[in-house]
Design a protein around this motif. Structure first.
Motif, mmCIF file in Angstrom:
data_model
loop_
_atom_site.group_PDB
_atom_site.id
_atom_site.type_symbol
_atom_site.label_atom_id
_atom_site.label_comp_id
_atom_site.label_asym_id
_atom_site.label_seq_id
_atom_site.Cartn_x
_atom_site.Cartn_y
_atom_site.Cartn_z
ATOM 1 N N ALA A 295 0.828 -1.204 0.000
ATOM 2 C CA ALA A 295 0.000 0.000 0.000
ATOM 3 C C ALA A 295 0.863 1.257 0.000
ATOM 4 C CB ALA A 295 -0.911 0.009 1.223
ATOM 5 N N PRO A 296 0.675 2.146 -0.967
ATOM 6 C CA PRO A 296 1.291 3.481 -0.876
ATOM 7 C C PRO A 296 0.520 4.312 0.138
ATOM 8 C CG PRO A 296 -0.018 3.300 -2.861
ATOM 9 C CD PRO A 296 -0.051 1.945 -2.222
ATOM 10 N N LYS A 297 1.189 5.267 0.768
ATOM 11 C CA LYS A 297 0.518 6.055 1.790
ATOM 12 C C LYS A 297 1.034 7.491 1.799
ATOM 13 C CE LYS A 297 1.713 3.591 5.432
ATOM 14 N NZ LYS A 297 1.980 3.214 6.843
ATOM 15 N N ALA A 298 0.231 8.380 2.364
ATOM 16 C CA ALA A 298 0.601 9.784 2.568
ATOM 17 C C ALA A 298 0.346 10.127 4.022
ATOM 18 C CB ALA A 298 -0.205 10.693 1.652
ATOM 19 N N GLY A 299 1.230 10.953 4.612
ATOM 20 C CA GLY A 299 1.088 11.286 6.018
ATOM 21 C C GLY A 299 1.318 12.751 6.294
ATOM 22 N N LEU A 300 0.756 13.232 7.387
ATOM 23 C CA LEU A 300 0.935 14.612 7.822
ATOM 24 C C LEU A 300 1.111 14.618 9.333
ATOM 25 C CD1 LEU A 300 0.911 17.537 6.724
ATOM 26 C CD2 LEU A 300 -1.494 17.646 7.377
ATOM 27 N N PHE A 301 2.170 15.296 9.803
ATOM 28 C CA PHE A 301 2.504 15.297 11.230
ATOM 29 C C PHE A 301 2.884 16.710 11.677
ATOM 30 C CE2 PHE A 301 3.364 11.128 9.592
ATOM 31 C CZ PHE A 301 2.982 10.256 10.591
ATOM 32 N N TRP A 302 2.418 17.078 12.856
ATOM 33 C CA TRP A 302 2.936 18.284 13.510
ATOM 34 C C TRP A 302 4.188 17.856 14.259
ATOM 35 C CZ3 TRP A 302 2.555 23.288 13.159
ATOM 36 C CH2 TRP A 302 3.074 24.090 14.167
ATOM 37 N N GLU A 303 5.320 18.477 13.935
ATOM 38 C CA GLU A 303 6.595 18.024 14.502
ATOM 39 C C GLU A 303 7.227 19.107 15.363
ATOM 40 O OE1 GLU A 303 10.816 16.546 12.688
ATOM 41 O OE2 GLU A 303 9.009 15.368 12.276
ATOM 42 N N MET A 304 7.807 18.662 16.480
ATOM 43 C CA MET A 304 8.508 19.552 17.410
ATOM 44 C C MET A 304 9.895 18.987 17.673
ATOM 45 S SD MET A 304 5.402 20.188 20.135
ATOM 46 C CE MET A 304 5.211 18.419 20.347
ATOM 47 N N ALA A 305 10.922 19.767 17.327
ATOM 48 C CA ALA A 305 12.299 19.369 17.606
ATOM 49 C C ALA A 305 12.768 20.079 18.869
ATOM 50 C CB ALA A 305 13.205 19.721 16.432
ATOM 51 N N THR A 306 13.345 19.328 19.780
ATOM 52 C CA THR A 306 13.766 19.922 21.049
ATOM 53 C C THR A 306 14.904 20.909 20.834
ATOM 54 O OG1 THR A 306 15.366 18.159 21.483
ATOM 55 C CG2 THR A 306 13.125 17.838 22.302
ATOM 56 N N THR A 307 14.966 21.904 21.703
ATOM 57 C CA THR A 307 16.052 22.898 21.664
ATOM 58 C C THR A 307 16.881 22.891 22.944
ATOM 59 O OG1 THR A 307 14.688 24.660 22.617
ATOM 60 C CG2 THR A 307 14.640 24.396 20.215
ATOM 61 N N GLY A 308 16.352 22.272 23.992
ATOM 62 C CA GLY A 308 17.028 22.304 25.288
ATOM 63 C C GLY A 308 16.807 23.599 26.033
ATOM 64 N N LEU A 309 16.023 24.516 25.455
ATOM 65 C CA LEU A 309 15.769 25.810 26.074
ATOM 66 C C LEU A 309 14.442 25.786 26.819
ATOM 67 C CD1 LEU A 309 16.763 28.115 23.072
ATOM 68 C CD2 LEU A 309 18.178 27.478 25.034
ATOM 69 N N SER A 310 14.405 26.450 27.935
ATOM 70 C CA SER A 310 13.180 26.539 28.724
ATOM 71 C C SER A 310 13.239 27.766 29.605
ATOM 72 C CB SER A 310 12.999 25.286 29.590
ATOM 73 O OG SER A 310 14.067 25.164 30.526
ATOM 74 N N PHE A 332 10.879 25.284 24.844
ATOM 75 C CA PHE A 332 10.837 25.845 23.502
ATOM 76 C C PHE A 332 11.245 24.785 22.477
ATOM 77 C CE2 PHE A 332 11.360 29.376 26.372
ATOM 78 C CZ PHE A 332 10.481 30.325 25.864
ATOM 79 N N TYR A 333 10.527 24.767 21.358
ATOM 80 C CA TYR A 333 10.772 23.774 20.315
ATOM 81 C C TYR A 333 10.877 24.448 18.954
ATOM 82 C CZ TYR A 333 8.998 20.585 23.915
ATOM 83 O OH TYR A 333 8.807 19.895 25.086
ATOM 84 N N ILE A 334 11.514 23.736 18.027
ATOM 85 C CA ILE A 334 11.461 24.123 16.622
ATOM 86 C C ILE A 334 10.207 23.472 16.051
ATOM 87 C CG2 ILE A 334 12.608 24.025 14.381
ATOM 88 C CD1 ILE A 334 15.258 23.621 15.930
#
Length: 389
Positions: A295-310, A332-334
């Motif tokens: 099966a071919p598929k398509a996806g959509l995700f909200w992504e958060m990359a950590t920054t180590g900042l808070s 805080f995230y990217i």
């Protein structure tokens, strides 16, 4: 604005797909409702027909079922049995029955009829049993007549007729022995169990667990290099042509480079240790023979990359009687939106369990986040092994 338009366009496509799929499902549901009612009424007549051997009345009843439900294993089984009892030619109809693998459908019926929770199994999978309840009296009548055919000296059955009659009599071991020339200990029981497990495992929701690697496709010295990925998703039934997943995926950003991130009026040099994506995929089966699914598929995700900042926020809360000290931590995230195109292939192992491999392309525009000052390439590929339970 471009970001918003892109997201809205993607969501519109998904919505239209879901609307079309939902409309199709409604028509299918209505059809099955009619089929169930027609079959219920027909079963009462069929029991009486087979008790009296009133086969002249059989075909009109079967045609009524078929006009609403379509041809199925049950209607063909009764037609074959009638021809056998009346000593008429059966070669073509038996060959057609076997070519459509109706024998596997009937083997699963016999398998599940002996289960302790047979009634519950039928209620959860009515369409798979052609709306004929497990352990229905029509099955008992068919078995009795099939056994009588095998034992009667007045019937000289051909090898093909004997084979199908053994199946109708629920003599599965002997059926596979005649059918394949192998011993029942090594073929019939294992085959029938494997078939039923595979078939009914597809009619249950599942959980997919992914593990693999993601790697950059462009950039001479990318920020994110080859990294381990993990994911857990809830998955829809594999019996449907359109498959849905929803869950989370984590990428462990090993050996990544430092980047500049603006926090308020300060420029911070940070390193992202991990990325978390929350979203789902939509897939369409292009191949399914019960053992293998592609099966071919398509996806959509909200992504958060950590920054180590808070930052820590402290304050006080007055409830009218007293003051309370409050404390909260903000991380805080990217932030970005990940879109994916993938090809998934899986193989059935047993029951609900499948093993699979997925290759995918991901577009991850990290620089959508205006606080990220370092340019990060957006094109990635991944290869993941997964298990479905």
């Amino acid at each position: 604005m471009a970001k918003i338009l892109t997201v809205l366009l993607f969501l519109q496509v998904i919505s239209l797909s879901n609307y079309s799929y939902g409309k199709e499902q409604y028509h299918i549901y209505t059809k099955w409702q009619d089929c169930e009612q027609v079959t219920k009424v027909a079963l009462e007549k069929l029991v009486d027909i087979f008790r009296k051997n009133d086969f002249e009345s059989l075909e009109p009843v079967l045609n009524t079922i078929q006009s609403t439900c379509g041809e199925n294993e049950f209607t063909q089984r009764l037609r074959i049995l009638r021809l056998l009892v009346e000593k008429k030619t059966t070669g073509d109809i038996i060959a057609d029955y076997l070519s459509k693998n109706y024998q596997e459908v009937l083997v699963m019926r016999w398998d599940y009829s002996v289960e302790e929770k047979y009634a519950q199994i039928y209620q959860n999978n009515k369409t798979d049993f052609d709306f004929v309840p497990l352990r229905h009296s029509i099955d008992s009548l068919i078995k009795i007549k099939a056994i009588a055919l095998l034992n009667s000296p007045s019937y000289n059955l051909t090898e093909q007729e004997e084979k199908i009659t053994l199946l109708f009599a629920d003599h599965i071991d002997e059926f596979y022995q005649v059918h394949s020339g192998t011993t029942p200990q090594t073929s019939s029981k294992s085959k029938s169990k494997s078939t039923s497990d595979s078939y009914y495992g597809k009619y249950r929701h599942g959980v997919n667990v992914y593990a693999g690697a993601e790697f950059p496709l462009t950039g001479s010295d990318p920020v994110f290099k080859t990294s381990t990925t993990l994911g857990v998703f809830f998955s829809s039934r594999l019996a449907n042509p359109v498959l849905f997943e929803a869950g989370v995926k984590v990428r462990i950003n090993s050996n990544d480079k430092e980047v500049e991130y603006r926090l308020y009026d300060e420029v911070e040099v940070i390193r992202s240790m991990a990325s978390l994506g929350v979203g789902g995929t939509v897939a369409y089966k292009i191949f399914d023979n019960d053992k293998f699914i592609i099966a071919p598929k398509a996806g959509l995700f909200w992504e958060m990359a950590t920054t180590g900042l808070s930052e820590v926020n402290e304050g006080y809360y007055d409830d009218g009687y007293d003051y309370y000290e409050t404390r909260s931590v903000r991380h805080f995230y990217i932030n970005t939106m990940r879109s994916s195109l993938a090809l998934s292939a899986m193989r059935h192992l047993s029951g609900k369990t499948y093993i699979g491999l997925e290759a995918a392309y991901h577009f991850v525009p990290y620089n959508w986040d205006s606080n990220l000052l370092t340019s990060i390439q957006p094109n990635y590929g991944s290869l993941q092994l997964f298990f479905r339970f």
